[in-house]
Write a protein that holds these residues in place. Sequence first.
Motif, PDB file in Angstrom:
ATOM      1  N   GLN A  78       3.279  31.948 -19.295  1.00 47.36           N
ATOM      2  CA  GLN A  78       4.542  32.484 -18.549  1.00 47.36           C
ATOM      3  C   GLN A  78       5.695  31.783 -18.911  1.00 47.36           C
ATOM      4  O   GLN A  78       5.549  30.489 -19.448  1.00 47.36           O
ATOM      5  CB  GLN A  78       4.205  32.410 -17.193  1.00 47.36           C
ATOM      6  CG  GLN A  78       2.943  32.968 -16.578  1.00 47.36           C
ATOM      7  CD  GLN A  78       2.784  32.803 -15.041  1.00 47.36           C
ATOM      8  OE1 GLN A  78       3.015  33.847 -14.114  1.00 47.36           O
ATOM      9  NE2 GLN A  78       2.430  31.783 -14.699  1.00 47.36           N
ATOM     10  N   THR A 102      12.701  40.725 -27.892  1.00 47.57           N
ATOM     11  CA  THR A 102      11.447  41.109 -27.877  1.00 47.57           C
ATOM     12  C   THR A 102      10.853  41.949 -29.211  1.00 47.57           C
ATOM     13  O   THR A 102       9.750  42.561 -29.254  1.00 47.57           O
ATOM     14  CB  THR A 102      11.186  42.101 -26.739  1.00 47.57           C
ATOM     15  OG1 THR A 102      12.094  43.218 -26.878  1.00 47.57           O
ATOM     16  CG2 THR A 102      11.320  41.408 -25.324  1.00 47.57           C
ATOM     17  N   ARG A 139       2.795  42.102 -28.053  1.00 51.22           N
ATOM     18  CA  ARG A 139       3.981  41.978 -27.248  1.00 51.22           C
ATOM     19  C   ARG A 139       4.322  40.451 -27.258  1.00 51.22           C
ATOM     20  O   ARG A 139       3.553  39.698 -27.199  1.00 51.22           O
ATOM     21  CB  ARG A 139       3.822  42.550 -25.896  1.00 51.22           C
ATOM     22  CG  ARG A 139       4.728  42.434 -24.941  1.00 51.22           C
ATOM     23  CD  ARG A 139       4.744  43.313 -23.758  1.00 51.22           C
ATOM     24  NE  ARG A 139       3.431  42.843 -22.967  1.00 51.22           N
ATOM     25  CZ  ARG A 139       2.828  43.470 -21.879  1.00 51.22           C
ATOM     26  NH1 ARG A 139       3.566  44.641 -21.593  1.00 51.22           N
ATOM     27  NH2 ARG A 139       1.659  43.357 -21.566  1.00 51.22           N
ATOM     28  N   VAL A 152       9.107  35.719 -17.777  1.00 55.62           N
ATOM     29  CA  VAL A 152       7.740  36.505 -18.156  1.00 55.62           C
ATOM     30  C   VAL A 152       6.450  35.855 -17.258  1.00 55.62           C
ATOM     31  O   VAL A 152       6.346  34.835 -17.243  1.00 55.62           O
ATOM     32  CB  VAL A 152       7.708  36.002 -19.817  1.00 55.62           C
ATOM     33  CG1 VAL A 152       6.257  36.820 -20.219  1.00 55.62           C
ATOM     34  CG2 VAL A 152       8.835  36.456 -20.446  1.00 55.62           C
ATOM     35  N   ASP A 206       1.443  39.208 -16.808  1.00 55.90           N
ATOM     36  CA  ASP A 206       1.055  40.445 -17.207  1.00 55.90           C
ATOM     37  C   ASP A 206       1.894  40.734 -18.705  1.00 55.90           C
ATOM     38  O   ASP A 206       1.593  41.564 -19.224  1.00 55.90           O
ATOM     39  CB  ASP A 206       1.455  41.504 -16.327  1.00 55.90           C
ATOM     40  CG  ASP A 206       3.053  41.516 -15.874  1.00 55.90           C
ATOM     41  OD1 ASP A 206       3.784  40.524 -15.980  1.00 55.90           O
ATOM     42  OD2 ASP A 206       3.541  42.192 -14.962  1.00 55.90           O
ATOM     43  N   VAL A 245       4.902  41.109 -19.010  1.00 54.29           N
ATOM     44  CA  VAL A 245       6.283  42.111 -18.894  1.00 54.29           C
ATOM     45  C   VAL A 245       7.168  41.173 -18.593  1.00 54.29           C
ATOM     46  O   VAL A 245       7.244  40.073 -17.764  1.00 54.29           O
ATOM     47  CB  VAL A 245       5.934  43.044 -17.570  1.00 54.29           C
ATOM     48  CG1 VAL A 245       7.288  43.413 -17.524  1.00 54.29           C
ATOM     49  CG2 VAL A 245       4.811  43.748 -17.933  1.00 54.29           C
ATOM     50  N   ARG A 255      11.278  40.354 -17.370  1.00 59.25           N
ATOM     51  CA  ARG A 255      12.629  40.918 -16.557  1.00 59.25           C
ATOM     52  C   ARG A 255      13.656  39.972 -16.790  1.00 59.25           C
ATOM     53  O   ARG A 255      13.527  38.588 -16.840  1.00 59.25           O
ATOM     54  CB  ARG A 255      12.072  41.302 -15.216  1.00 59.25           C
ATOM     55  CG  ARG A 255      11.609  40.053 -14.418  1.00 59.25           C
ATOM     56  CD  ARG A 255      11.037  40.618 -13.166  1.00 59.25           C
ATOM     57  NE  ARG A 255      10.627  39.625 -12.235  1.00 59.25           N
ATOM     58  CZ  ARG A 255       9.345  38.898 -12.168  1.00 59.25           C
ATOM     59  NH1 ARG A 255       8.585  39.424 -13.116  1.00 59.25           N
ATOM     60  NH2 ARG A 255       9.264  37.888 -11.340  1.00 59.25           N
TER      61      ARG A 255
END
Length: 344
Positions: free
Chosen positions: A239, A260, A291, A318, A321, A323, A325
């Motif tokens: 993370q 990204t 990713r 991060v 998962d 993902v 934001r």
Amino acid sequence: MCRWFAYVSESEECLLEDVLITPAHSLSKQVHEHYLPKLLSHDPHEITTEHEITARNRLFNVDGFGLAWYTPARQDFNESKGERPALYKNAQPPLHDSNFRSICANTDTKACFAHIRAATATAITAVNNHPFVFGRHTFMHNGVVADFISIAREMCDLMDDDAYANIQGSTDSEHFAALYITYLTDGKGKDSWEKQYPVTKMKEALQKTIESVVKLQRKKLGDKFQPSSLNIAATDGSQLATFRFRNHKVEQPPSLYYSTSAGVTMNRKYPDHPDGKENLQAFKSKEEHGRHIIVASEPSTYKASEWDLIEKNHCVLVGMDGVFRVEEVVYPGEWNAEAGTGPG
């Protein structure tokens, strides 16, 4: 100020040489050169001029470097669950160090933090170089905790004993990191550093550390307290929590960008090259790349479109998962310092 680079991916290793040395504007070359697309001073009256941007972005970063990369070695020997950071530091600029070059040429990782330093008021020595490691957790910072000497002892009083004992140097950044790990783990000490915590708690712990710093500054200095620049990053190897923060109404923090897609451009397995050159080594399509996210003080590829400037007082998060934001860092107006414009 300093410069730093963070890479995190759940599945795609980067070769350290590809991201830290090969690009013409890699972190290791930001010792003297800077590239700051999209960086604007947002004061409508132009009070914050080019001087402000220069003061917080254009110093020579010649006072050493540090590198942390996550490796499965201890996990492979059943000594940990999950990857742990290896750490290398030197008080020289990175490209003067053949050991750094060798490590980068032969190491791949799914998470790394790298930092080059412009010293402010503390000694030029390897222990003062970022990143700082607490168990599985790694931290780095660009900027300055204003009036640090005035609040240092009070900051230490807020730390748990293990966090305080882990401080090896004298920088404001390492003390900030020790207070962060105290809040992240609820002061439970060294054993708790081996655990992972939700990225929301990482954000909360960083913001609580900022709150404690501001409260101490106001207590010691009253209305004369100065704004702090806190471009900070924390990871557990999976993370990531990064802030671009300065507690002043109009002044900007140092630059900070995220991408990204630049990890594809900076990976020799895939088409393209960070400098736009032909890459004859590529053997995979860009669609195969995993990713990932990069957060860095400056872009390191030729494609400005790959990078977004993180707005002032925002964070990039991060979670487990994978993902990401971007969120605003909301704080009380009383945290804003009236004074400025310091070099931090």
